[in-house]
Enzyme design. Structure first.
Site, mmCIF file in Angstrom:
data_model
loop_
_atom_site.group_PDB
_atom_site.id
_atom_site.type_symbol
_atom_site.label_atom_id
_atom_site.label_comp_id
_atom_site.label_asym_id
_atom_site.label_seq_id
_atom_site.Cartn_x
_atom_site.Cartn_y
_atom_site.Cartn_z
ATOM 1 N N SER A 8 22.400 27.494 40.848
ATOM 2 C CA SER A 8 22.260 26.508 41.485
ATOM 3 C C SER A 8 21.154 26.103 40.904
ATOM 4 O O SER A 8 20.347 26.516 41.469
ATOM 5 C CB SER A 8 22.202 26.386 42.278
ATOM 6 N N HIS A 33 25.671 24.552 37.895
ATOM 7 C CA HIS A 33 26.035 24.782 38.600
ATOM 8 C C HIS A 33 24.549 23.460 39.173
ATOM 9 O O HIS A 33 22.979 23.752 39.418
ATOM 10 C CB HIS A 33 26.242 25.525 40.127
ATOM 11 N N ASP A 35 23.768 20.290 42.129
ATOM 12 C CA ASP A 35 23.975 19.395 43.154
ATOM 13 C C ASP A 35 23.310 18.609 42.982
ATOM 14 O O ASP A 35 21.844 18.311 42.946
ATOM 15 C CB ASP A 35 23.383 21.062 43.767
ATOM 16 N N MET A 37 22.229 14.826 45.063
ATOM 17 C CA MET A 37 22.615 14.602 46.753
ATOM 18 C C MET A 37 22.142 13.401 46.499
ATOM 19 O O MET A 37 21.219 13.261 46.489
ATOM 20 C CB MET A 37 22.214 15.866 47.248
ATOM 21 N N HIS A 66 28.363 19.492 41.294
ATOM 22 C CA HIS A 66 28.475 19.054 42.395
ATOM 23 C C HIS A 66 27.925 17.618 42.976
ATOM 24 O O HIS A 66 26.989 17.560 43.263
ATOM 25 C CB HIS A 66 28.261 20.462 43.755
ATOM 26 N N MET A 68 26.950 15.420 46.219
ATOM 27 C CA MET A 68 27.467 15.770 47.391
ATOM 28 C C MET A 68 26.938 14.274 47.482
ATOM 29 O O MET A 68 26.527 14.124 47.990
ATOM 30 C CB MET A 68 26.726 16.530 48.542
ATOM 31 N N MET A 138 32.561 25.796 50.588
ATOM 32 C CA MET A 138 31.032 25.764 50.759
ATOM 33 C C MET A 138 30.877 27.071 51.160
ATOM 34 O O MET A 138 32.019 27.314 52.073
ATOM 35 C CB MET A 138 31.057 24.541 51.299
ATOM 36 N N GLY A 143 23.596 21.147 51.049
ATOM 37 C CA GLY A 143 22.497 19.741 51.340
ATOM 38 C C GLY A 143 21.176 20.727 51.085
ATOM 39 O O GLY A 143 20.148 20.575 50.291
ATOM 40 N N GLY A 145 19.472 24.778 49.420
ATOM 41 C CA GLY A 145 19.583 25.897 48.893
ATOM 42 C C GLY A 145 19.227 27.531 50.449
ATOM 43 O O GLY A 145 18.602 26.868 50.824
ATOM 44 N N GLY A 146 19.423 28.583 50.129
ATOM 45 C CA GLY A 146 18.798 29.206 50.197
ATOM 46 C C GLY A 146 19.525 29.592 51.509
ATOM 47 O O GLY A 146 18.281 30.239 53.357
ATOM 48 N N ASP A 177 30.408 28.640 46.943
ATOM 49 C CA ASP A 177 29.265 28.288 46.283
ATOM 50 C C ASP A 177 28.022 28.066 48.369
ATOM 51 O O ASP A 177 28.718 27.724 49.063
ATOM 52 C CB ASP A 177 29.049 26.156 46.419
ATOM 53 N N GLY A 178 27.234 29.461 48.612
ATOM 54 C CA GLY A 178 26.133 28.750 48.659
ATOM 55 C C GLY A 178 25.718 30.241 49.582
ATOM 56 O O GLY A 178 26.852 31.038 50.316
ATOM 57 N N GLY A 179 24.968 31.049 49.834
ATOM 58 C CA GLY A 179 24.500 32.072 50.563
ATOM 59 C C GLY A 179 24.540 33.043 49.972
ATOM 60 O O GLY A 179 25.349 34.529 50.352
ATOM 61 N N GLY A 199 22.268 29.885 43.658
ATOM 62 C CA GLY A 199 20.822 29.667 44.055
ATOM 63 C C GLY A 199 19.279 30.503 43.391
ATOM 64 O O GLY A 199 19.014 31.383 42.547
ATOM 65 N N SER A 200 18.725 30.535 45.200
ATOM 66 C CA SER A 200 18.615 31.562 45.621
ATOM 67 C C SER A 200 18.192 32.713 45.110
ATOM 68 O O SER A 200 17.431 33.624 44.221
ATOM 69 C CB SER A 200 18.522 31.516 47.095
HETATM 70 C C1 DX5 Z 1 24.036 23.568 48.952
HETATM 71 C C2 DX5 Z 1 24.438 24.051 47.810
HETATM 72 C C3 DX5 Z 1 24.853 25.367 46.675
HETATM 73 C C4 DX5 Z 1 22.716 25.824 47.537
HETATM 74 C C5 DX5 Z 1 23.402 27.138 46.405
HETATM 75 O O1 DX5 Z 1 24.208 22.404 49.277
HETATM 76 O O2 DX5 Z 1 26.058 22.992 47.490
HETATM 77 O O3 DX5 Z 1 24.768 24.932 45.726
HETATM 78 O O4 DX5 Z 1 22.141 25.245 46.145
HETATM 79 O O5 DX5 Z 1 22.421 27.797 46.799
HETATM 80 P P1 DX5 Z 1 21.813 28.930 47.225
HETATM 81 O O6 DX5 Z 1 22.462 30.086 46.517
HETATM 82 O O7 DX5 Z 1 20.328 29.975 47.117
HETATM 83 O O8 DX5 Z 1 22.241 29.097 48.857
HETATM 84 ZN ZN ZN Z 2 26.677 23.066 45.252
#
Ligand code: DX5
Ligand code: ZN
Length: 218
Positions: A8, A33, A35, A37, A66, A68, A138, A143, A145-146, A177-179, A199-200
């Site tokens: 991401s 990916h 994001d 928003m 993605h 959002m 999700m 909203g 990352g991290g 997606d996420g964490g 992402g992170s």
């Molecule tokens: C959050 C995004 C995710 C996020 C993932 O709203 O949809 O794609 O960026 O980031 P990490 O991998 O850091 O959780």
């Molecule tokens: Zn995403």
């Protein structure tokens, strides 16, 4: 199923996004990916289709957008023109229009995905699955990352994958997606995901190539 890794760019350097996506490609990513928003569906604002157009020439990788955003159906043409390959939209926003929106995405020649948030029951995807090219769960609140991976996602994943297998669509891509980290990715894959957003974990790594390879669960 082959495992795809979709870093991401939310965790990337917004001032040098062209180089960033080129670097992801050189380090073995399968998708980028993106994001998107709008500050309404989720509080932060990131970027729109103009960013997609600007990064398009810097990578051959599929751009996995993605959305959002509120009223995603009003943005599809601009993302198609910008060069998006995949567009995923939230069932919480599309509600009764999710099938029409998925079909509209495909009408623009892009692959269509439906997304649900952590607190939305997985059954919400059952009726639209046949119209989708990918389903996204999700594993954090959208909203930011991290954040920490929400463990209840694993049960939703298992339920979704067995629903798809029972209904003859066992090969459909499920993206989570996420964490996601090198530590929890194996659980995510064995629960049924085959497209891994991170992402992170990718951008904080001192060894991007190695991290991307390890996120394939090998
Ligand atoms: C959050 C995004 C995710 C996020 C993932 O709203 O949809 O794609 O960026 O980031 P990490 O991998 O850091 O959780
Ligand atoms: Zn995403």
């Amino acid at each position: 199923m082959d495992i795809k890794v979709a870093p991401s760019i939310l965790a990337g350097d917004f001032a040098r996004m062209g180089e960033t996506v080129g670097r992801l490609e050189q380090n073995g990513a399968d998708y980028v990916h993106c994001d998107v928003m709008d500050g309404n569906f989720v509080p932060p604002i990131t970027f729109g289709s103009q960013m997609i157009g600007h990064i398009r020439p810097h990578t051959r990788l599929p751009l996995d957008c993605h959305l959002m955003v509120l009223h995603p159906e009003t943005h599809l043409e601009s993302f198609a023109r910008a060069g998006a390959d995949i567009v995923t939209v939230h069932a919480e926003e599309c509600r009764g229009r999710i099938v029409q929106t998925l079909n509209a995405i495909k009408g623009y020649g892009m692959k269509a995905g439906a997304v649900i948030n952590p607190d939305t029951p997985v059954e919400r995807l059952f009726d639209c699955a046949e119209f989708a090219d990918m389903l996204l769960l999700m594993s954090v609140v959208p909203g930011w990352g991290g954040q920490k991976f929400i463990p209840s996602t694993l049960a939703k994943l298992e339920k979704l994958r067995s629903f798809l297998i029972r209904n003859g669509r066992g090969e459909l891509d499920i993206e989570v997606d996420g964490g996601i980290t090198e530590e929890n990715v194996k659980d995510v894959i064995s629960a049924g995901a085959n497209v891994i957003v991170a992402g992170s974990a990718v951008f904080r790594s001192a060894d991007m190539k190695g991290t991307i390879a390890r996120l394939r669960g090998v």
